[in-house]
Design an enzyme around this catalytic site. Structure first.
Site, short mmCIF file in Angstrom:
data_model
loop_
_atom_site.label_atom_id
_atom_site.label_comp_id
_atom_site.label_asym_id
_atom_site.label_seq_id
_atom_site.Cartn_x
_atom_site.Cartn_y
_atom_site.Cartn_z
N GLY A 1 0.82 -1.20 0.00
CA GLY A 1 0.00 0.00 0.00
C GLY A 1 0.86 1.25 0.00
O GLY A 1 2.07 1.20 0.23
N GLY B 1 1.37 5.29 1.62
CA GLY B 1 1.28 5.82 2.97
C GLY B 1 2.51 5.48 3.79
O GLY B 1 2.65 5.91 4.92
N HIS B 2 3.41 4.65 3.19
CA HIS B 2 4.63 4.23 3.89
C HIS B 2 5.87 4.93 3.35
O HIS B 2 6.99 4.53 3.67
CB HIS B 2 4.84 2.73 3.74
CG HIS B 2 3.68 1.91 4.19
ND1 HIS B 2 3.19 2.00 5.44
CD2 HIS B 2 2.93 0.99 3.54
CE1 HIS B 2 2.16 1.15 5.56
NE2 HIS B 2 1.99 0.55 4.41
N ASP C 1 -2.23 -8.35 0.87
CA ASP C 1 -1.09 -8.44 -0.04
C ASP C 1 -0.90 -9.87 -0.52
O ASP C 1 -0.64 -10.11 -1.69
CB ASP C 1 0.17 -7.93 0.66
CG ASP C 1 0.09 -6.44 0.96
OD1 ASP C 1 0.34 -5.65 0.04
OD2 ASP C 1 -0.24 -6.09 2.10
N HIS D 1 0.38 0.50 9.74
CA HIS D 1 -0.84 0.94 9.10
C HIS D 1 -1.75 1.66 10.06
O HIS D 1 -2.93 1.80 9.84
CB HIS D 1 -1.61 -0.25 8.53
CG HIS D 1 -0.80 -1.03 7.57
ND1 HIS D 1 -0.05 -2.10 7.96
CD2 HIS D 1 -0.58 -0.86 6.25
CE1 HIS D 1 0.58 -2.57 6.90
NE2 HIS D 1 0.28 -1.84 5.86
#
Lengths: 211, 705
Positions: free
Chosen positions: B417, B419-420, B473, B582
């Site tokens: 995803g 955002g990391h 994932d 997350h």
């Protein structure tokens, strides 16, 4: 009824999308408690994409099965995450179950719900009681099977299905998550509804309202 | 006459009443009669009568001294926290479900198996309840057998112990016969077995057997039972109910389909405690649910999280009026039934105003349309990192390294995803990852971009997928692998599982992948760039993952661009240990401590698993979750270095900064890669990416930088 089965299914997906929009914030809130807080957003994106994909389909010529497989690809290409593969596999199975059929009688509805449930189970390797969306789809599928076998009326059939679904969603509060991100919380997930189960319940209600 | 402190028991005059009557309090009590009374009572262990005599006051006065002393806070009675917690839970369970009594065993003793601890507690409860002349019904089960094994009682008269159900074949140790016999033996009671099978072939057989005078007599005894002890079985797949052979599996599925949540004494109940009808009902020989509920004392002994729905059902249905369980399960039952008052009571903290008030309604962010953040970020990122990467045709969500893939080289595809940032996209480039697939915020990419990446990265000798172990994932990458394998590209997968607090060591494969990704990607990228085979690349990547240990701590949770609210709140004095990347809640919430103490907790966790000795080499990553500044990261690194130095472990390489974030989360993680010669070599292999550049070592043999 002049509406074709394909159109009815497309309308069903519209209703599903509306149901998710209504619940969107609630779902994200539930997910924030035990997951990463994006379930409402993910589902919203997914069903909007399904409707966009269906809009491009010629519904007068399409079969119910094609509607289902279009929905599956639409959903999967848009979201990924874990709901993507789960619902995409479910819808794909439903497409197989509806292949060659052009009427959405109760038997077809039962097969569709069962196929979605089985697709979700196989892709997610879920079992009953894992505190997932499967805890809603499975009882709904079982209720549909029983109701049809008992020769229930259309009205009673859907009542049985939606009741089983909402009981299933409520029961997730008593379960300890063993799948997905919530599983890391172990017993801290107790008392919390599973967001995937809550959205599944909303979807099944939308199916019942359309078909 | 004044009392002498040296002879406190002398005297016993009755000239004084109340404090003013004491004319000589020993000096050490500071002129305070309360303290004196308390000392004599609690420390010297004297009785109130003896104290009265010693102090020269009445017994009633002593009694009021002692009571007042507690009120004034002169005496504080403290109970060991684990015990206090179990008492609190027991009291709440008793109140919430209207139980006659409840015994909760603390979870402070993990060395003994739960079954044994529950058995001992169940035995303790029975000892208090069974009286001469009682008839005690006993249901079968592993926990109840344990109760029997722990039971010890003084001589009672005319006690009858009766089996609550028919019998089964002895393929397991806790058959109804053996369980009943164990309890009967422990209290030297008359033992009445039901000499019929628990489940018979047909309803007719059931009726015929119950007509037999012998069995009828046994049932009459059962009907006289005034107490019963029973276990509660869950219907979860791993429950003993499936393996016990008590039920055939086909009817079991039937009951499950009708919503059965638990089994007690061979009978099925749903989550509200209502009986679930099914094919076994009139073939089961044993106590009925109705009979059970008619018994005066109904002791249920059960524990374990998988039993929470079943226990809750039994309590809601009123089948038990005495519950014996463990603290964790008890708390779980309360939480599952929506009791929230418990958490406050357990933490023993001062009530504070709700945390939410301390926050603004919205977190400020640089945004256009919140729904476009990922695409807009990728546009900027692709432009900024043009020297290293470019989009695979037709997708922003699949990016390939400019100088990465080449024929004869194993392709490395990473992803996850967004955002990391800078994970995962910052690690694409020559010598590291060949392609990256990106999803929405904190969401796995769909199969399509992953498959595109695999094709773009393929150099004809296979592709390695390396990504964090998350359900989403895994499903998407697996679907993508199926797609590209059809095109003849061999795919191998290594899941990163470096977060050591996310699951116990026995469930190492169940752990999630967090910032330690950085090391695993680096090693994998180097192995691929060196031209190692797909097998070799997979093996060394797996080794790197096995030797990477990460623990994270969050101080504030992150906020999503769409909601601009914190995903959840971490209290003003709290921190969350084992935080994921997350914003999902961590493994335990604790009071915030000093930086050094936090690092010590983290390093202690790591040292528990990492078998590094003096002279061993490690690589260290101190990573910000997004909101924690470098200043604090260096403070953390300082202590990490001290702890490693104290063990003579050598830091071969280190990185401090933002390497794998979680939007704006405040917090940090510490990752340690335990190097060996091969891993050290691959770690130093040159690479050029947006975030990590390692140059070729100086040819003159200078030390590596």
């Amino acid at each position: 009824m002049s509406e074709t089965a394909a159109r009815a299914l497309a309308r069903m997906f519209e209703r599903m999308s509306e149901a998710i929009e209504t619940e969107k914030d609630h779902l994200s809130e539930l997910d924030g408690a035990i997951g990463d807080g994006d379930h409402g957003i993910t589902m919203s994106i997914g069903f909007k994409a399904v409707n966009a994909a269906l809009a491009a389909l010629d519904l007068d010529a399409a079969s119910p099965s094609e509607v289902m497989s279009t929905a599956a690809s639409g959903f999967l290409d848009a979201v990924g995450a874990s709901t993507g593969p789960l619902y995409a596999t479910g819808f794909r199975r439903a497409a197989q179950a509806l292949a060659g059929r052009d009427r959405l009688d109760l038997a077809a509805c039962r097969d569709m719900i069962t196929a979605i449930s089985e697709g979700i189970r196989d892709r997610g390797k879920a079992q009953r009681g894992d505190k997932t969306m499967f805890d809603v789809w499975l009882p709904a599928a079982e209720a549909a099977t029983t109701a049809l076998a008992d020769g229930k009326s259309e009205r009673d059939f859907w009542t049985a299905v939606t009741t089983a679904a909402s009981n299933g969603a409520a029961a997730t509060a008593t379960m300890v998550a063993t799948k997905g991100r919530a599983a890391r919380l172990r017993e801290r997930s107790l008392g919390q509804l599973d967001p995937g189960a809550v959205s599944a319940n909303a979807l099944i209600r939308a199916i019942s309202n359309t078909l | 006459m004044a009392l002498k402190t040296s002879s406190p028991r002398k005297g016993g005059t009755n000239r004084g009443n109340g404090p003013e009557g004491i004319d000589s309090i020993p000096l050490r009590y500071g002129d305070d009669p309360y303290v004196w009374a308390c000392w004599l009572y609690y420390e010297d262990g004297m009785t109130q009568g003896e104290i009265a005599e010693a102090m020269g006051v009445s017994r009633a006065t002593v009694n009021s001294y002692l009571a007042d002393a507690r009120e004034k806070g002169i005496v504080n009675i403290s109970i060991e926290p684990a015990r206090l917690a179990s008492l609190t839970i027991a009291q709440e369970l008793k109140r919430h479900f209207g139980l006659a009594d409840c015994l909760v065993v603390p979870n402070d003793d993990d060395t003994r198996p739960l079954i044994g601890r529950l058995g001992a507690a169940g035995a303790q409860a029975l000892t208090k309840m069974i009286k001469s002349g009682d008839t005690l019904a006993v249901a079968w089960g592993r926990t109840i057998l344990s109760v029997g094994e722990h039971l010890e009682m003084g001589p009672l008269q005319d006690v009858t112990v009766v089996q609550a159900t028919g019998g089964t074949t002895a393929s397991f140790a806790y058959t109804p016969e053996l369980t009943t016999a164990a309890v009967a033996r422990a209290i030297s009671a008359r033992c009445v077995n039901i000499t019929a099978p628990a489940i018979v072939a047909s309803a007719q057989m059931h009726d015929m057997l119950l007509d037999e005078p012998l069995i009828r007599e046994q049932f009459d005894t059962l009907a006289r039972a005034n107490r019963i002890v029973f276990g509660i079985s869950s219907l979860r797949p791993n429950s003993t109910i499936h393996t016990s052979g008590f039920f055939e599996s086909v009817p079991l599925q039937h009951y499950l389909a009708k919503g059965a949540a638990g089994v007690l004494a061979g009978r099925f109940i749903d989550e509200r405690g209502r009986p679930v009808a099914g094919p076994l009902d009139d073939r089961t020989i044993g106590i009925s649910l109705e009979m059970l509920r008619g018994i005066g004392t109904r002791v249920a002994v059960a524990g374990g999280f998988d039993k929470v729905p079943a226990l809750l059902a039994a309590l809601r249905g009123g089948y038990a009026n005495v519950l014996v369980t463990d603290a964790a399960t008890g708390a779980g039952i309360l939480r599952a039934d929506g009791v929230t008052s418990l958490d406050g009571k357990l933490s023993q903290r001062q009530k504070s105003t709700p945390v939410a008030n301390a926050y603004r309604t919205h977190v400020k962010k640089f945004l256009n349309n919140p729904n476009d953040v990922v695409d807009e970020m990728l546009d900027g990122l692709i432009a900024a990192h043009r020297p290293y990467l470019l989009p695979v045709v037709g997708s922003r969500r699949a990016l390939v390294a400019r100088n990465g893939p080449r024929p004869g080289k194993v392709g490395l595809v990473i992803g996850g995803g967004t955002g990391h940032e800078p994970c995962f996209v910052g690690y694409v480039g020559k010598g590291l990852a060949d392609a990256v697939a990106l999803g929405n915020i904190f969401s796995s990419p769909p199969p399509d971009p992953i498959a595109k990446c695999a094709v773009a990265a393929s150099g004809g000798v296979g592709v390695l997928f390396v990504y964090g172990n998350y359900a989403g994932d895994v499903m998407n990458f697996e679907m993508a692998a199926e797609l590209v394998e059809e095109q003849g590209i061999a795919i191998r997968t290594v899941l990163t599982t470096d977060d050591i607090v996310s699951s116990p060591v026995e469930d190492k494969e169940g752990r999630r992948g967090v910032a330690g990704n950085f090391f695993v990607f680096k090693v994998a990228g180097a192995a691929c760039d060196r031209g190692m085979t797909l097998d070799e690349c997979e093996a060394v990547t797996r080794k790197a993952n096995d030797r990477t240990y990460t623990v994270g701590v969050a101080l504030e949770s992150c906020s999503m661009p769409q909601t601009r609210r914190h995903n959840f709140e971490i209290g003003p004095d709290d921190m969350e240990l084992g935080m994921g990347i997350h914003g999902e809640p961590g493994v335990s919430r604790e009071r915030i401590r000093t930086a050094d103490e936090i690092v010590d907790t983290i390093m202690d966790n790591i040292f528990k698993e990492m078998k590094a000795g003096a002279g061993d080499k490690v690589a260290v990553l101190v990573n910000s979750f997004g909101g924690t500044p470098l200043m604090e990261l260096y403070i953390l690194f300082r202590r990490v270095e001290q702890r490693l130095a104290a063990k003579n472990i050598v830091i071969e390489a280190n990185w401090v900064g933002h390497y794998c974030t979680s939007l704006d989360m405040v917090g940090a993680s510490i990752s340690i890669l335990h190097l060996d010669r091969q891993l050290a070599d691959l770690l130093h292999h040159p690479c050029q990416t947006a975030i990590l550049t390692i140059n070729a070592p100086e040819t003159d043999g200078a030390a590596r930088g």
